[in-house]
Design a protein around this motif. Structure first.
Motif, short mmCIF file in Angstrom:
data_model
loop_
_atom_site.label_atom_id
_atom_site.label_comp_id
_atom_site.label_asym_id
_atom_site.label_seq_id
_atom_site.Cartn_x
_atom_site.Cartn_y
_atom_site.Cartn_z
N GLY A 298 0.80 -1.22 0.00
CA GLY A 298 0.00 0.00 0.00
C GLY A 298 0.83 1.27 0.00
N LEU A 299 2.12 1.17 0.24
CA LEU A 299 2.99 2.33 0.25
C LEU A 299 4.12 2.11 -0.76
N ASP A 300 3.83 2.35 -2.02
CA ASP A 300 4.84 2.09 -3.02
C ASP A 300 4.83 3.14 -4.10
N LEU A 301 5.87 3.13 -4.91
CA LEU A 301 5.98 4.03 -6.04
C LEU A 301 6.40 3.22 -7.25
N GLU A 302 5.66 3.39 -8.31
CA GLU A 302 5.99 2.75 -9.58
C GLU A 302 6.38 3.84 -10.56
N ASP B 219 7.31 9.60 -0.83
CA ASP B 219 7.64 10.04 0.52
C ASP B 219 9.11 9.73 0.74
N MET B 220 9.58 9.86 1.95
CA MET B 220 11.00 9.66 2.23
C MET B 220 11.49 8.26 1.83
N SER B 221 10.62 7.28 1.93
CA SER B 221 11.04 5.91 1.62
C SER B 221 11.14 5.65 0.12
N THR B 222 10.39 6.38 -0.67
CA THR B 222 10.42 6.17 -2.13
C THR B 222 11.16 7.29 -2.86
N LEU B 223 11.60 8.30 -2.13
CA LEU B 223 12.30 9.42 -2.74
C LEU B 223 13.53 9.01 -3.55
N PRO B 224 14.37 8.06 -3.08
CA PRO B 224 15.54 7.68 -3.89
C PRO B 224 15.18 7.19 -5.28
#
Length: 107
Positions: free
Chosen positions: A9-13, A30-35
């Motif tokens: 539920g917390l992801d970036l594609e 967010d901070m976790s997917t920023l890289p």
């Protein structure tokens, strides 16, 4: 297609567009997917010409994610190029406006 899933539920594609130089973002920044976003934008700004970032499937973006988009826009502007945010919702435009970065983008 490159996908980074941090937790369900917390992801970036991030998907490369085939019609023009650009990427499509789906999910949350967010901070976790920023890289992942920063890597995709670095690769995108290395392509010639103007670029597009399709954000219509983006469900959340925080200030650091918005800053990453703004930095990409500034890098492109330095070379006389533009970045277009396709499908930017009113909330995304409002956030960029509050931060003073709305004019860096075409919509």
């Amino acid at each position: 297609m490159t996908t980074m899933t941090v937790t369900p539920g917390l992801d970036l594609e991030v998907t490369a567009l085939t019609s023009a130089p650009g990427i499509r973002l789906r999910g949350e920044v967010d901070m976790s997917t920023l890289p992942l976003l920063e890597l995709a934008l670095d690769l995108l700004t290395d392509t010639p010409g103007d670029v597009s970032v399709d954000v219509r499937l983006l469900t959340f973006i925080d200030v650091p994610g918005s800053r990453a988009l703004a930095h990409a826009a500034l890098r492109l502007r330095a070379d006389g190029r533009r970045i277009r945010l396709d499908g930017a919702t009113p909330s995304v435009r409002r956030l960029l406006g509050v931060l003073g970065w709305a004019t860096l983008f075409d919509y």
